[in-house]
Enzyme design. Structure first.
Site, PDB file in Angstrom:
ATOM      1  N   GLY A  15     110.242 -18.229   8.522  1.00 45.48           N
ATOM      2  CA  GLY A  15     109.527 -19.168   7.661  1.00 45.48           C
ATOM      3  C   GLY A  15     108.147 -19.423   8.205  1.00 45.48           C
ATOM      4  O   GLY A  15     107.711 -18.827   9.192  1.00 45.48           O
ATOM      5  N   GLY A  39     101.862 -22.634  11.454  1.00 39.02           N
ATOM      6  CA  GLY A  39     102.216 -21.353  12.033  1.00 39.02           C
ATOM      7  C   GLY A  39     103.359 -20.669  11.325  1.00 39.02           C
ATOM      8  O   GLY A  39     103.742 -21.040  10.215  1.00 39.02           O
ATOM      9  N   ASP A  42     108.534 -36.037  10.730  1.00 39.65           N
ATOM     10  CA  ASP A  42     108.775 -35.154   9.589  1.00 39.65           C
ATOM     11  C   ASP A  42     110.262 -34.833   9.464  1.00 39.65           C
ATOM     12  O   ASP A  42     110.644 -33.709   9.166  1.00 39.65           O
ATOM     13  CB  ASP A  42     107.955 -33.868   9.726  1.00 39.65           C
ATOM     14  CG  ASP A  42     107.854 -33.094   8.415  1.00 39.65           C
ATOM     15  OD1 ASP A  42     107.956 -33.722   7.331  1.00 39.65           O
ATOM     16  OD2 ASP A  42     107.677 -31.863   8.465  1.00 39.65           O
TER      17      ASP A  42
END
Length: 166
Positions: A23, A28, A138
């Site tokens: 992913g 990045g 997150d």
């Protein structure tokens, strides 16, 4: 689900040979890779376009530190890292298990007992981080991997010490 490497992906990062993409995001790309001894790992790297930014490198170093703080009980064990490399990278154990959102989508709502166990494990993981003065910032279903041994919290890319902004 891993996808093939593209023509502009590196062949290796540090001592790890890249096999496929897992992913990516704004900071990045994450790859499946193999060590020289045959161990499968996940390797996260910064995009070259931001690797020259000192603030982005600092955030990457903080991510490496946060991954080490959470440890392998509640996160992916850090195998190796080079945040000072031209292209900074972080290698962790390759965690077998889908993200929480995909697990619920595929299998439907979790039973109450599973939700309680998941919640308790996540509270323990976040408590461990917060005791070390790290805030994830997150935490969402795609950053929680469901494994046979309990949830693993990943992706500390915008995490950092409490009192800082992501």
């Amino acid at each position: 689900m891993p996808t093939p490497l593209t023509h502009d992906d590196p062949v290796a990062l540090g001592p790890y040979r890249l096999i496929a993409r897992l992913g990516g995001g704004g900071m990045g790309t994450v790859y499946v890779a193999r060590s020289s001894g045959g161990r499968t790992v996940a390797v996260k790297t910064m995009h070259a376009s931001i690797a020259t930014d000192p603030a982005a490198r600092t955030r990457f170093r903080l991510e490496v530190d946060a991954a080490r703080v959470i440890g392998d009980e509640f996160g992916a064990r850090v195998m190796d890292a080079d945040p000072l490399a031209e292209t900074p990278w972080l290698a962790t154990e390759y965690v077998l298990g889908p993200p929480l959102g995909e697990a619920v989508e595929a299998g439907g709502p979790l039973p109450e007992q599973s939700v309680r166990a998941l919640g308790a494990a996540l509270c323990s993981a976040l408590g461990q981080l917060h005791r070390s003065d790290v805030v994830h910032r997150d935490l969402k279903p795609s950053n929680i991997l469901v494994t046979a041994y309990g949830p693993k919290v990943i992706d500390f890319g915008i995490g950092g010490p409490s009192g800082t902004t992501g």
